[in-house]
Write a protein that holds these residues in place. Structure first.
Motif, mmCIF file in Angstrom:
data_model
loop_
_atom_site.group_PDB
_atom_site.id
_atom_site.type_symbol
_atom_site.label_atom_id
_atom_site.label_comp_id
_atom_site.label_asym_id
_atom_site.label_seq_id
_atom_site.Cartn_x
_atom_site.Cartn_y
_atom_site.Cartn_z
ATOM 1 N N THR A 33 66.212 52.706 47.914
ATOM 2 C CA THR A 33 65.570 52.099 48.593
ATOM 3 C C THR A 33 66.438 52.211 50.125
ATOM 4 N N ALA A 34 67.573 52.082 50.065
ATOM 5 C CA ALA A 34 68.473 52.221 51.350
ATOM 6 C C ALA A 34 68.430 53.417 51.940
ATOM 7 N N LEU A 35 67.944 54.341 51.224
ATOM 8 C CA LEU A 35 68.166 55.830 51.540
ATOM 9 C C LEU A 35 66.990 56.078 52.614
ATOM 10 N N PRO A 36 67.319 56.760 53.841
ATOM 11 C CA PRO A 36 66.148 56.818 54.585
ATOM 12 C C PRO A 36 65.138 57.911 54.231
ATOM 13 N N LEU A 37 64.736 57.639 53.024
ATOM 14 C CA LEU A 37 63.459 58.496 52.487
ATOM 15 C C LEU A 37 62.292 58.416 53.242
ATOM 16 N N THR A 38 62.052 57.100 53.493
ATOM 17 C CA THR A 38 60.751 56.911 54.143
ATOM 18 C C THR A 38 60.811 57.406 55.645
ATOM 19 N N THR A 39 61.926 57.509 56.194
ATOM 20 C CA THR A 39 62.182 57.961 57.457
ATOM 21 C C THR A 39 61.872 59.368 57.385
ATOM 22 N N LEU A 40 62.697 59.872 56.480
ATOM 23 C CA LEU A 40 62.718 61.516 56.327
ATOM 24 C C LEU A 40 61.122 62.005 55.947
ATOM 25 N N ILE A 41 60.471 61.208 55.415
ATOM 26 C CA ILE A 41 59.096 61.556 55.211
ATOM 27 C C ILE A 41 58.348 61.372 56.417
ATOM 28 N N ALA A 42 58.361 60.228 56.979
ATOM 29 C CA ALA A 42 57.364 59.836 58.057
ATOM 30 C C ALA A 42 57.794 60.739 59.271
ATOM 31 N N LEU A 43 59.100 61.027 59.420
ATOM 32 C CA LEU A 43 59.367 61.894 60.698
ATOM 33 C C LEU A 43 58.764 63.452 60.497
ATOM 34 N N ALA A 44 58.884 63.892 59.442
ATOM 35 C CA ALA A 44 58.427 65.211 59.032
ATOM 36 C C ALA A 44 56.759 65.133 58.935
ATOM 37 N N PHE A 45 56.161 64.107 58.499
ATOM 38 C CA PHE A 45 54.839 63.973 58.376
ATOM 39 C C PHE A 45 54.253 63.963 60.051
ATOM 40 N N SER A 46 55.129 63.157 61.035
ATOM 41 C CA SER A 46 54.628 63.040 62.397
ATOM 42 C C SER A 46 54.513 64.394 62.916
ATOM 43 N N GLN A 47 56.075 65.128 62.680
ATOM 44 C CA GLN A 47 55.915 66.338 63.496
ATOM 45 C C GLN A 47 54.780 67.231 63.038
ATOM 46 N N VAL A 48 54.575 67.584 61.646
ATOM 47 C CA VAL A 48 53.219 68.338 61.126
ATOM 48 C C VAL A 48 52.245 67.877 61.796
ATOM 49 N N GLU A 49 51.881 66.720 61.818
ATOM 50 C CA GLU A 49 50.548 66.315 62.483
ATOM 51 C C GLU A 49 50.517 66.306 63.779
ATOM 52 N N TRP A 50 51.352 65.831 64.602
ATOM 53 C CA TRP A 50 51.266 65.936 66.106
ATOM 54 C C TRP A 50 51.960 66.893 66.864
ATOM 55 N N LYS A 51 52.605 67.950 66.059
ATOM 56 C CA LYS A 51 53.519 68.880 66.837
ATOM 57 C C LYS A 51 54.123 68.736 67.939
ATOM 58 N N ASN A 52 54.783 67.472 68.087
ATOM 59 C CA ASN A 52 55.384 67.242 69.598
ATOM 60 C C ASN A 52 56.615 66.784 69.255
ATOM 61 N N SER A 53 57.629 67.749 69.579
ATOM 62 C CA SER A 53 59.101 67.695 69.036
ATOM 63 C C SER A 53 59.572 66.425 69.941
ATOM 64 N N ILE A 54 59.330 66.125 71.270
ATOM 65 C CA ILE A 54 59.663 65.219 72.190
ATOM 66 C C ILE A 54 59.135 63.763 71.504
ATOM 67 N N GLN A 55 58.026 63.618 71.004
ATOM 68 C CA GLN A 55 57.489 62.406 70.355
ATOM 69 C C GLN A 55 58.288 62.152 69.234
ATOM 70 N N SER A 56 58.585 63.243 68.584
ATOM 71 C CA SER A 56 59.192 62.852 67.308
ATOM 72 C C SER A 56 60.587 62.707 67.468
ATOM 73 N N ILE A 57 61.225 62.982 68.446
ATOM 74 C CA ILE A 57 62.540 62.735 68.662
ATOM 75 C C ILE A 57 62.788 61.096 69.138
ATOM 76 N N GLU A 58 61.727 60.911 69.935
ATOM 77 C CA GLU A 58 61.835 59.521 70.479
ATOM 78 C C GLU A 58 61.591 58.466 69.181
ATOM 79 N N TYR A 59 60.543 58.933 68.567
ATOM 80 C CA TYR A 59 60.326 58.157 67.072
ATOM 81 C C TYR A 59 61.759 57.726 66.355
ATOM 82 N N ALA A 60 62.387 58.978 66.207
ATOM 83 C CA ALA A 60 63.634 59.133 65.567
ATOM 84 C C ALA A 60 64.689 58.074 66.199
ATOM 85 N N LYS A 61 64.693 58.033 67.332
ATOM 86 C CA LYS A 61 65.526 57.175 68.170
ATOM 87 C C LYS A 61 65.190 55.672 67.963
ATOM 88 N N SER A 62 64.013 55.450 68.035
ATOM 89 C CA SER A 62 63.510 54.214 67.852
ATOM 90 C C SER A 62 63.895 53.706 66.523
#
Length: 115
Positions: A33-62
């Motif tokens: 649960t403590a692993l960033p599994l959700t984060t890994l999955i959500a970031l990848a899905f976001s990038q695949v869906e929106w294809k916007n690296s800048i947005q994905s990087i800001e998402y990761a910072k958030s």
């Protein structure tokens, strides 16, 4: 709609697996649960869906700034014995702290965007 269904299925399986294993091996469940599994999955899905690296990087910072703030949820559980709190008292108090933490997160993100 297919991507949405895939994302829903993957997330549901992950949550179901971790909650199931928590009844058998608490240590493993806590670690997973403590692993960033959700984060890994959500970031990848976001990038695949929106294809916007800048947005994905800001998402990761958030997410980076949100992680320590989200730990506020667990504070009541650490104080449960001292204050004779039951599970639901801890849970509700943790949610209230998360709501307060959300506003702290918004403040941090707003100030980071200005710099």
């Amino acid at each position: 709609m297919g991507l949405f269904m895939l994302k829903t299925f993957v997330a549901a399986c992950l949550i179901s697996f971790v909650s199931w294993i928590s009844g058998k091996k608490i240590g493993i469940a806590g670690f997973l649960t403590a692993l960033p599994l959700t984060t890994l999955i959500a970031l990848a899905f976001s990038q695949v869906e929106w294809k916007n690296s800048i947005q994905s990087i800001e998402y990761a910072k958030s997410i980076f700034w949100a992680i320590p703030i989200s730990l506020l949820f667990f504070l009541p559980f650490f104080m449960a014995r001292k204050f004779h709190l039951n599970f639901w008292s801890c849970y509700v108090s943790g949610v209230v702290l998360l709501i307060a933490g959300y506003y702290v997160h918004q403040f941090v993100m707003l100030n980071l965007a200005k710099s």
